[in-house]
Design an enzyme around this catalytic site. Structure first.
Site, PDB file in Angstrom:
ATOM      1  CE  LYS A  83      50.047  34.330  35.426  1.00  0.00           C
ATOM      2  NZ  LYS A  83      50.858  33.535  34.268  1.00  0.00           N
TER       3      LYS A  83
HETATM    4  C1  E4P Z   1      53.883  34.595  33.442  1.00  0.00           C
HETATM    5  O1  E4P Z   1      53.202  34.467  34.453  1.00  0.00           O
HETATM    6  C2  E4P Z   1      53.374  35.441  32.167  1.00  0.00           C
HETATM    7  O2  E4P Z   1      52.204  35.153  31.588  1.00  0.00           O
HETATM    8  C3  E4P Z   1      54.380  35.474  31.060  1.00  0.00           C
HETATM    9  O3  E4P Z   1      55.610  35.660  31.761  1.00  0.00           O
HETATM   10  C4  E4P Z   1      54.262  36.352  30.111  1.00  0.00           C
HETATM   11  O4  E4P Z   1      55.321  36.312  29.211  1.00  0.00           O
HETATM   12  P1  E4P Z   1      55.429  36.936  27.659  1.00  0.00           P
HETATM   13  O5  E4P Z   1      54.950  38.308  27.846  1.00  0.00           O
HETATM   14  O6  E4P Z   1      56.655  36.706  27.049  1.00  0.00           O
HETATM   15  O7  E4P Z   1      54.181  36.266  26.832  1.00  0.00           O
END
Ligand code: E4P
Length: 217
Positions: A83
């Site tokens: 990522k």
């Molecule tokens: C997933 O890849 C993201 O990091 C995550 O869904 C972020 O979610 P949040 O905005 O609730 O922290």
């Protein structure tokens, strides 16, 4: 639509995995911090359980270090999706790492133009954060729709991974639009089963079972 679980809590992933609800997992630095685990150790444990892609995020902000970190993460297991953030350095790392045959998840996407760049850089997944857009009064679902249109217009194979999912309505709306994947916290996935008419209907059936003394075993 594929279901990814947005957590680094191993037990929560295992519980949903047993039910066949886990097509993959996403983590980020905040989720690793929340789990209180070493990133390499917990990611390996998750990869050993789950067959689908497991996203693990780099910590660097410059492309060269992101690439080095990404290669190290990729050594954990074959199903790692590296990522990287949606910056020019992140896109450069995406291009190199995807060119080496790795899955790459480009995260922190808040516009269709950013998603277009990620697809051109070879991203396996693009992660638009719909909840965080809603938080500041923008339309997260409209973003998913725009990316769907842009990708379909040109046949990009990058999968739309709807992230920052906060509610059951988000899940249904993403499925209606045609997001390829959604990633949600375990609590949101578990709450998809809830419906007051299911509870009411079951209560009636249980009362009738009791009244009629219906027995199967
Ligand atoms: C997933 O890849 C993201 O990091 C995550 O869904 C972020 O979610 P949040 O905005 O609730 O922290």
């Amino acid at each position: 639509m594929k279901f990814f679980v947005d957590t680094a809590e191993f037990d929560a992933i295992a519980e949903l995995h047993e039910l066949g609800m886990v097509d993959g997992v996403t983590t980020n630095p905040s989720l690793i911090k929340k789990a209180g685990r070493d990133i390499l150790e917990v990611t390996k444990q998750i990869c050993d359980l789950v067959d689908g892609p497991v996203s693990a995020e780099v910590t660097a902000t410059d492309a060269d270090t992101m690439i080095t970190e990404g290669r190290k993460l990729a050594e954990i297991a074959e199903n790692i999706a590296i990522k990287v953030p949606l910056t020019w350095d992140g896109l450069k790392a995406c291009k190199v790492l995807s060119g080496e045959g790795n899955m790459v998840n480009v995260t922190l996407c808040f516009s269709a133009n950013q998603a277009l760049l990620a697809a051109k850089a070879g991203a396996t997944f693009i992660s638009p954060f719909i909840g965080r857009m809603d938080d500041i009064g923008l339309d997260g679902l409209e973003l998913i729709e725009d990316i769907r249109t842009v990708y379909d217009n040109y046949g990009f194979e990058t999968e739309i991974l709807a992230a920052s999912i906060r509610s059951v309505n988000h899940v249904l709306d993403c499925a209606r639009i045609g997001a390829d994947v959604m990633t949600a916290p375990p609590a949101v996935i578990k709450s998809l089963v809830n419906h007051p008419l299911t509870d009411k209907g079951l209560a009636t059936f249980l009362a009738d079972i009791e009244a009629a003394k219906i027995k199967i075993l």
